[in-house]
Scaffold this active site. Structure first.
Site, PDB file in Angstrom:
ATOM      1  N   SER A 126      -8.805  20.772  45.406  1.00 15.13           N
ATOM      2  CA  SER A 126     -10.024  21.264  44.764  1.00 15.13           C
ATOM      3  C   SER A 126     -11.190  21.239  45.730  1.00 15.13           C
ATOM      4  O   SER A 126     -11.278  20.373  46.609  1.00 15.13           O
ATOM      5  CB  SER A 126     -10.330  20.369  43.554  1.00 15.13           C
ATOM      6  OG  SER A 126     -11.639  20.589  43.083  1.00 15.13           O
ATOM      7  N   TYR A 151     -12.300  12.598  39.092  1.00 19.20           N
ATOM      8  CA  TYR A 151     -11.348  13.687  39.329  1.00 19.20           C
ATOM      9  C   TYR A 151     -11.376  14.108  40.799  1.00 19.20           C
ATOM     10  O   TYR A 151     -10.329  14.215  41.452  1.00 19.20           O
ATOM     11  CB  TYR A 151     -11.679  14.893  38.438  1.00 19.20           C
ATOM     12  CG  TYR A 151     -10.999  16.160  38.880  1.00 19.20           C
ATOM     13  CD1 TYR A 151      -9.634  16.339  38.667  1.00 19.20           C
ATOM     14  CD2 TYR A 151     -11.699  17.167  39.537  1.00 19.20           C
ATOM     15  CE1 TYR A 151      -8.992  17.497  39.096  1.00 19.20           C
ATOM     16  CE2 TYR A 151     -11.067  18.322  39.963  1.00 19.20           C
ATOM     17  CZ  TYR A 151      -9.715  18.478  39.740  1.00 19.20           C
ATOM     18  OH  TYR A 151      -9.089  19.615  40.177  1.00 19.20           O
ATOM     19  N   LYS A 155      -8.406  13.888  44.021  1.00 20.07           N
ATOM     20  CA  LYS A 155      -7.981  14.963  44.929  1.00 20.07           C
ATOM     21  C   LYS A 155      -8.165  14.540  46.389  1.00 20.07           C
ATOM     22  O   LYS A 155      -7.328  14.841  47.244  1.00 20.07           O
ATOM     23  CB  LYS A 155      -8.753  16.249  44.630  1.00 20.07           C
ATOM     24  CG  LYS A 155      -8.396  16.872  43.285  1.00 20.07           C
ATOM     25  CD  LYS A 155      -6.913  17.186  43.169  1.00 20.07           C
ATOM     26  CE  LYS A 155      -6.554  17.865  41.870  1.00 20.07           C
ATOM     27  NZ  LYS A 155      -5.100  18.096  41.714  1.00 20.07           N
ATOM     28  N   TYR A 178      -8.950  24.799  45.658  1.00 19.48           N
ATOM     29  CA  TYR A 178      -9.411  25.860  44.771  1.00 19.48           C
ATOM     30  C   TYR A 178     -10.889  25.743  44.508  1.00 19.48           C
ATOM     31  O   TYR A 178     -11.436  24.650  44.407  1.00 19.48           O
ATOM     32  CB  TYR A 178      -8.771  25.790  43.376  1.00 19.48           C
ATOM     33  CG  TYR A 178      -7.306  25.586  43.308  1.00 19.48           C
ATOM     34  CD1 TYR A 178      -6.458  25.971  44.330  1.00 19.48           C
ATOM     35  CD2 TYR A 178      -6.758  25.018  42.169  1.00 19.48           C
ATOM     36  CE1 TYR A 178      -5.099  25.787  44.218  1.00 19.48           C
ATOM     37  CE2 TYR A 178      -5.406  24.825  42.056  1.00 19.48           C
ATOM     38  CZ  TYR A 178      -4.577  25.200  43.079  1.00 19.48           C
ATOM     39  OH  TYR A 178      -3.241  25.008  42.955  1.00 19.48           O
ATOM     40  N   ARG A 296     -24.455  17.284  33.345  1.00 21.62           N
ATOM     41  CA  ARG A 296     -23.235  16.533  33.071  1.00 21.62           C
ATOM     42  C   ARG A 296     -22.907  15.659  34.278  1.00 21.62           C
ATOM     43  O   ARG A 296     -22.979  16.114  35.421  1.00 21.62           O
ATOM     44  CB  ARG A 296     -22.103  17.529  32.797  1.00 21.62           C
ATOM     45  CG  ARG A 296     -20.797  16.947  32.352  1.00 21.62           C
ATOM     46  CD  ARG A 296     -19.851  18.048  31.902  1.00 21.62           C
ATOM     47  NE  ARG A 296     -19.634  19.048  32.953  1.00 21.62           N
ATOM     48  CZ  ARG A 296     -18.829  20.079  32.837  1.00 21.62           C
ATOM     49  NH1 ARG A 296     -18.171  20.275  31.710  1.00 21.62           N
ATOM     50  NH2 ARG A 296     -18.684  20.941  33.836  1.00 21.62           N
ATOM     51  N   GLY A 298     -21.244  13.994  37.298  1.00 22.20           N
ATOM     52  CA  GLY A 298     -20.200  14.434  38.218  1.00 22.20           C
ATOM     53  C   GLY A 298     -20.354  15.853  38.711  1.00 22.20           C
ATOM     54  O   GLY A 298     -19.663  16.262  39.650  1.00 22.20           O
TER      55      GLY A 298
END
Length: 337
Positions: A126, A151, A155, A178, A296, A298
């Site tokens: 990511s 998250y 990665k 991505y 939000r 993050g």
């Protein structure tokens, strides 16, 4: 028995599109999925598209014994590893769940590759590994910064685990970083179908347009961007799927220059949340009810890719437009109603 490509999380959004692309490219496929964020119906939809039913095993990759049993049964030529929890916001509230699911599963797969002398590993990474990059567009030379989310950290750590494994055991691997995949297959038989409340922008947009959500929440309008909303690089999932085929062929044909490589996979164009809302409205002739809410945890300000490396080394580039992705996402959603 013919060798197969293992696709973990192969009934998910990106996984299912990649399975279709693999089959259309002549590969045999076996899917592992624990159905935590998808349904078994996707297997039949893949079969309808390609005319070939992939092998399927319902396995939770956190079960090391079942992972070993799988490799006792199947001989695979390569692995494309999608299976992971992927919601940035949720990861901040459930860090241990994310570390267990995203890292233990990766380790168990790599241990089997080591023990069985298997090769060819494609990792679903990511752009979150870059954090908030100092320069845009983001190149592969950009430093990997301390992750803004749990998250993103899974990665980062995942890539480190793979790189160390490649060095120690001679495994050849490519990580694809991505940006933001959207859209649906042209057949409208597979698309993004999150269970529960969506964590990504486009399914939230389509659910709001369909009346399933009363209002679309736009997280923050005080970012340092032209319209104050966060900027991302939105890539059609069909283009993204084809990048995995290019990466896999690079490894199988021994074209890779290092045992571990990584590439940005995006369009090279950044769009703000408000720009995406307006583009969706234009493309589909609908109006969206949205409101600005607090940022939000993050989330970063802006991220879009420099894809020069992927274009050159993987011989891959995007072909499908943002408008076509937004149209297909809406047509897919309407078909689900």
């Amino acid at each position: 028995m013919a060798k197969k490509i293992l696709v973990t999380g192969g009934l998910g959004f990106i996984g299912s599109h990649t399975v279709v692309a693999l089959q259309n490219s002549g590969f045999d496929v076996v899917i592992i999925d624990n159905l935590s964020n998808t349904t078994i119906d996707v297997l039949n939809q893949i079969t309808d598209i390609t005319g070939i039913k992939p092998d399927f095993e319902s396995i939770d990759l956190r079960n090391k014994g079942k992972v070993k049993s799988f490799f006792d049964q199947y001989e695979v030529e390569g692995i494309i590893h999608f299976a992971a929890s992927k919601a940035v916001g949720e990861s901040m509230h459930k860090p241990l769940d994310y570390y267990e699911n995203n890292l233990s599963t990766l380790i168990y797969l790599l241990q089997e590759m080591r023990d069985r002398k298997l090769d060819h590993f494609i990792f679903s990474s990511s752009c979150t590994v870059y954090g908030q990059a100092d320069k845009l567009p983001i190149t592969e030379r950009a430093p990997v910064k301390k992750a803004e989310s749990v998250y993103g950290n899974t990665k980062q750590i995942g890539e480190e685990i793979i790189q160390d494994s490649c060095t120690a055991y001679g495994i050849n691997a490519i990580a694809l970083r991505y940006f933001n995949p959207i859209g649906a297959h042209e057949s409208l038989k597979i698309g993004e179908l999150p269970l529960g409340i969506p964590q990504n922008l486009i399914p939230f947009i389509t659910q709001t347009a369909a009346g399933k959500r009363e209002v679309l929440s736009v997280y923050g309008e005080d970012y340092n961007t032209p319209d104050g909303t966060a900027i991302r690089d939105y890539i059609h999932v069909v283009d993204l799927a084809k990048a995995h085929i290019a990466a896999l062929k690079r490894l199988i044909e021994k074209q890779n220059k290092n045992t571990y490589e990584f590439y940005n996979v995006g369009t090279g164009t950044g769009s703000s949340v408000l720009e995406i809302i307006k583009a969706f409205e234009r493309a589909n002739g609908v109006k969206l009810n949205y409101k600005i809410v607090d940022r939000r945890a993050g989330d970063i300000t802006a991220a879009y890719a420099d894809t020069t490396m992927a274009n050159k080394e993987l011989k891959w580039k995007t072909k499908l437009s943002l408008e076509s992705a937004l149209k297909s996402a809406w047509e897919w959603k309407k078909k689900q109603e």
